[in-house]
Design an enzyme around this catalytic site. Structure first.
Site, PDB file in Angstrom:
ATOM      1  N   GLN A   2       0.807  -1.222   0.000  1.00  0.00           N
ATOM      2  CA  GLN A   2       0.000   0.000   0.000  1.00  0.00           C
ATOM      3  C   GLN A   2       0.837   1.268   0.000  1.00  0.00           C
ATOM      4  O   GLN A   2       0.338   2.346  -0.336  1.00  0.00           O
ATOM      5  CB  GLN A   2      -0.918   0.012   1.220  1.00  0.00           C
ATOM      6  CG  GLN A   2      -0.169   0.202   2.547  1.00  0.00           C
ATOM      7  CD  GLN A   2      -1.074   0.171   3.752  1.00  0.00           C
ATOM      8  OE1 GLN A   2      -1.526  -0.893   4.157  1.00  0.00           O
ATOM      9  NE2 GLN A   2      -1.335   1.333   4.331  1.00  0.00           N
ATOM     10  N   CYS A  11      -4.804   0.993   3.979  1.00  0.00           N
ATOM     11  CA  CYS A  11      -4.962  -0.413   4.367  1.00  0.00           C
ATOM     12  C   CYS A  11      -6.417  -0.846   4.360  1.00  0.00           C
ATOM     13  O   CYS A  11      -6.750  -1.976   3.993  1.00  0.00           O
ATOM     14  CB  CYS A  11      -4.357  -0.641   5.747  1.00  0.00           C
ATOM     15  SG  CYS A  11      -5.098   0.389   7.052  1.00  0.00           S
ATOM     16  N   HIS A 183      -5.389  -0.492  11.978  1.00  0.00           N
ATOM     17  CA  HIS A 183      -4.940  -1.027  10.689  1.00  0.00           C
ATOM     18  C   HIS A 183      -5.986  -2.037  10.224  1.00  0.00           C
ATOM     19  O   HIS A 183      -6.733  -2.580  11.042  1.00  0.00           O
ATOM     20  CB  HIS A 183      -3.577  -1.701  10.884  1.00  0.00           C
ATOM     21  CG  HIS A 183      -2.931  -2.217   9.639  1.00  0.00           C
ATOM     22  ND1 HIS A 183      -2.712  -1.443   8.521  1.00  0.00           N
ATOM     23  CD2 HIS A 183      -2.439  -3.464   9.336  1.00  0.00           C
ATOM     24  CE1 HIS A 183      -2.102  -2.167   7.596  1.00  0.00           C
ATOM     25  NE2 HIS A 183      -1.940  -3.398   8.059  1.00  0.00           N
ATOM     26  N   ASN A 205      -1.608  -9.259   5.021  1.00  0.00           N
ATOM     27  CA  ASN A 205      -1.349  -7.842   5.252  1.00  0.00           C
ATOM     28  C   ASN A 205      -1.175  -7.141   3.901  1.00  0.00           C
ATOM     29  O   ASN A 205      -1.231  -7.785   2.847  1.00  0.00           O
ATOM     30  CB  ASN A 205      -0.097  -7.677   6.125  1.00  0.00           C
ATOM     31  CG  ASN A 205      -0.044  -6.339   6.837  1.00  0.00           C
ATOM     32  OD1 ASN A 205      -0.891  -5.474   6.651  1.00  0.00           O
ATOM     33  ND2 ASN A 205       0.974  -6.156   7.656  1.00  0.00           N
TER      34      ASN A 205
END
Length: 237
Positions: A2, A11, A183, A205
């Site tokens: 990202q 995110c 997050h 992630n």
């Protein structure tokens, strides 16, 4: 990642849309082309509902796509890690306003770009949430497992600070002060440690494959570790 080509706190969009893209593939039973959904389109057009490079809401992404009725594929509007309120890198010099040109475009050899009005896209039929606040740790873990098993990955919040330098293994940080979410990631499945019998989530992630276990991490299930079970969102294509 990202944060390429410059830092962008998106995110929430990566976590939500990667889970939705997975669900599209599952619904198609693996048939058809691989697709990525346009995160940049969401950054361009969903600031008031979902967020920007300064943070946002994964549930807001699903609300936005459901209301708009579509989200284009990334080939329409590739990710540049910019939003209208971002000045990092080259962001101050590009137009990220919500226009037809910034929804889907193509450009010619002269550098002239034009909007495309008919393009491949995905939809959100319905969306919802799960949280330990309403179901309790053990109960919500079973609900999340059932949701993933039936329809695919989910987006969820997590406290990222304790995992910035994560290099592998199962995270088992259940300190209450580390449960504040900052997050968004996506839970793609779960597994169990054969020695301890403890189940854990397998989580994707959005920091690149150099990080963690090729971009993924594992975290203990059923204890709301790092807030992982407190803000779970799902959507159906």
């Amino acid at each position: 990642n990202q944060h390429i080509p410059q830092y962008c706190g998106s995110c929430w969009a990566h976590g939500a849309l990667s889970a939705l893209a997975d669900r599209i593939k599952i619904a198609r039973q693996g048939l058809g082309d691989e697709i990525n959904l346009s995160i940049q389109y969401v950054l361009n057009c969903a600031a008031h509902t979902a967020g920007s490079c300064h943070g946002g809401s994964h549930t807001g992404v699903y609300e936005f796509v459901h209301r708009q009725g579509f989200i284009p594929y990334e080939t329409c509007m590739p990710y540049i890690a910019c939003s209208t309120d971002s000045t990092d890198g080259f962001c101050g010099h590009v137009d990220t306003s919500c226009t037809a040109l910034n929804t889907c475009r193509t450009c010619d050899a002269s550098g002239t770009c034009r909007a495309i009005t008919a393009f491949p896209n995905a939809t959100v039929a319905e969306y919802g949430t799960y949280s330990y606040f309403t179901g309790g740790f053990g109960a919500v873990a079973e609900q999340i497992k059932a949701e993933i098993y039936a329809r695919g990955p989910v987006a969820t919040g997590v406290n990222a600070e304790p995992i910035v330098n994560y290099a592998g293994g199962v995270v088992n940080n259940t300190k209450i002060w580390n449960m504040m979410v900052n997050h968004v990631v996506s839970i793609v499945g779960w597994d169990m440690d054969e020695e301890t019998g403890q189940q854990h989530w397998i989580v994707r992630n959005s920091w690149g494959q150099y990080w963690g276990e090729m971009g993924f991490f594992r975290i203990v299930m059923g204890k709301n570790a790092l807030g992982i079970e407190s803000e779970v969102a799902w959507a159906t294509p």
